[in-house]
Design an enzyme around this catalytic site. Structure first.
Site, short mmCIF file in Angstrom:
data_model
loop_
_atom_site.label_atom_id
_atom_site.label_comp_id
_atom_site.label_asym_id
_atom_site.label_seq_id
_atom_site.Cartn_x
_atom_site.Cartn_y
_atom_site.Cartn_z
N HIS A 1 5.68 134.09 68.34
CA HIS A 1 6.44 133.62 69.50
C HIS A 1 6.45 134.67 70.60
O HIS A 1 7.27 134.63 71.50
CB HIS A 1 7.88 133.29 69.11
N HIS B 1 2.45 125.96 67.53
CA HIS B 1 1.58 126.70 66.60
C HIS B 1 0.47 125.81 66.05
O HIS B 1 -0.12 126.11 65.02
CB HIS B 1 2.40 127.26 65.44
#
Lengths: 333, 333
Positions: free
Chosen positions: B219, B57
């Site tokens: 995700h 991320h």
């Protein structure tokens, strides 16, 4: 390639409207012709600095407009040179009486149009110097270029010349600095995927699921070699060797290093590339004095990266460290 | 999906080595267990702030370590919670005697492991408070989450709590601020493509060439709806309507707005999205007081974006404007 856009014809103007809304404290946007101008331009007595080129390489150049960097940027259509009237409008908008420097990436259309704009502006009394950036070692001549292409060194030149102009250097001094940055910079890029120009709607080129291209241009122009995907260490080794041997960079040199993402490569990979570059240069006795790691000169959503090295001395480092306040680069305010 | 990596098992450590080499002036990296720590930690008398979560991320969280934001970040494997011993090590490394705040995104593994780490640290005499961020309005419960997922508000909370800790607020005050940011933030994301976890080597999910998914998780967790790709205006409308009606945000409100790229969407599209968001909110009588446009909480190379709004008051804006000096966010130094 799917995109988050409305009408492909409106991408540039709608994106510019977003820039204007997001960064009204730093820049203003004009639409006819399209230019992004530092909010307080023209700064009286300061050399104005203008760059520009096709859109699709964001944050370059519009993201670099502001204190300590560019006074104006001319965004062309995607991968298309801006027009002379954009460049002329930008030049006039930033002329604070000390003349204007054009920083021009070496693509035939950009060079031609900036030349025409300089003539127009000079005819109206603005003193203009132009410096052409041609740092890409990958190929001699290319799809849109006679000679070497201009890539990552443009970002470094814009930062360093912007700082020089900010401290009051005159036009000749700022232009000489730009030539010095270009003469001491070398770059090379690679890609894993193509990009897709919104108006085209199809990938610019085809590349196999297990292939990469070394030495690619920022518009997808052919590079040196198409090959099977290699490890990061091998990729960085190939690019760095080409860069280092070209100038050449020598043991004992200190450099400003940029690891640049082409747009679609995540930061986690760019830092991994930076690690490989750092190790490669250490072996050669070359020290990274300053660095940039991130997306600075992109090719839409292309996956890939480029490396730029600039041989640095105390003067360049001092100018590099000087304050900058733009949408995409800010420090030391 | 091709990647610029060496051995997939080494991606995190080699990327961390790049972060350490690039930002030695701001952070130090420890590898066993893996943590990224502010270079001058622990700052005596200051509340320490720790966050962390799966890698992939970036720049979140490691890119937000530094003055005025996080004191430490714990990077897990890609899309995998960090371990309690990473979190404990980070907590101890930043304990300057005023206690430590854990900012935890609401994923079951993160929450569980941060709880365990807090118990371990408290047993050794460190005062710990934890705040769970759950700003994603897309779905109730999800693949890895009971309740709402934690996404973009995490970035805003880290900035604002970091500023509060920097000015000397005590642990309870900083934790209360974090709860206030979370309570007043709402987010939603969308994707055009999947991402590929390096160790998996295959896309996390399949999506058609003409499809997008609204409400997707960072995700790749399922969102609200899979549909044909819509225009940017329609996409922003759907996401913004869901966000605004949820809190709700009302006419007269002032907000901090983040338009975040998922990793593979170029900046030119993110600014176009920001323009649509700005227009949407104007219609509703909501004013954007501050903004971030760029890649801040990504999903590897996923193409897509998310929008986060935080209802702002004078206190939050003052803390937002306070100086920050991290690899990924810096201003007002």
């Amino acid at each position: 390639m799917k995109k988050i856009i409305n009408n492909p014809d409106d991408v540039i103007n709608e994106s510019l409207a977003g820039v204007a809304a997001a960064h009204a404290d730093l820049v203003r946007v004009e639409y006819d012709p399209a230019i992004i101008v530092r909010v307080d331009a023209p700064v009286q007595g300061k050399v104005g600095i203008v760059s520009g080129g096709g859109s699709g390489h964001e944050p370059m150049h519009g993201g670099f407009v502001g204190m300590g960097m560019l006074d104006a940027a001319c965004p062309g259509d995607v991968f298309t040179s801006p027009t002379p009237d954009q460049m002329e409008a930008a030049t006039k908008a930033v002329d604070g009486g000390a003349g204007v420097l054009h920083i021009v990436k070496n693509y035939t259309g950009d060079v031609m149009n900036f030349e025409m704009a300089a003539e127009l502006a000079q005819a109206e009394g603005t003193n203009v110097e132009a410096v052409v950036i041609d740092d890409d070692v990958a190929v001699q001549d290319s799809l849109y270029t006679a000679g070497r292409r201009g890539v990552g060194a443009t970002v470094l030149a814009e930062k360093i010349c912007g700082a020089a102009a900010e401290r009051g250097d005159d036009l000749k001094t700022v232009a000489d600095l730009c030539r010095k940055v270009n003469a001491n910079s070398r770059s090379m890029g690679m890609a894993l995927t193509s990009c897709t120009v919104p108006a085209a709607g199809e990938p610019t080129f085809q590349i196999g699921e297990d292939e990469m291209e070394i030495g690619i241009g920022i518009h997808g122009e052919p590079g040196r070699e198409r090959m099977k995907v290699k490890s990061a260490k091998e990729i960085v080794g190939m690019m760095s060797e080409a860069i280092v041997s070209d100038l050449p960079f020598n043991s004992g040199d200190s450099v400003i290093a940029m690891v640049n993402g082409m747009g679609g490569t995540p930061l986690i990979e760019l830092y991994l590339v930076y690690n490989e570059l750092n190790e490669f240069l250490k072996e050669k006795g070359i020290t990274i004095a300053r660095n940039l790691v991130g997306n600075y000169i992109t090719s839409l959503e292309m996956a890939g990266c480029s490396i730029t090295l600039l041989k640095a001395d105390d003067e360049l480092l001092e100018l590099w460290d000087a304050p900058v306040l733009t949408p995409a680069l800010r420090w030391g305010e």
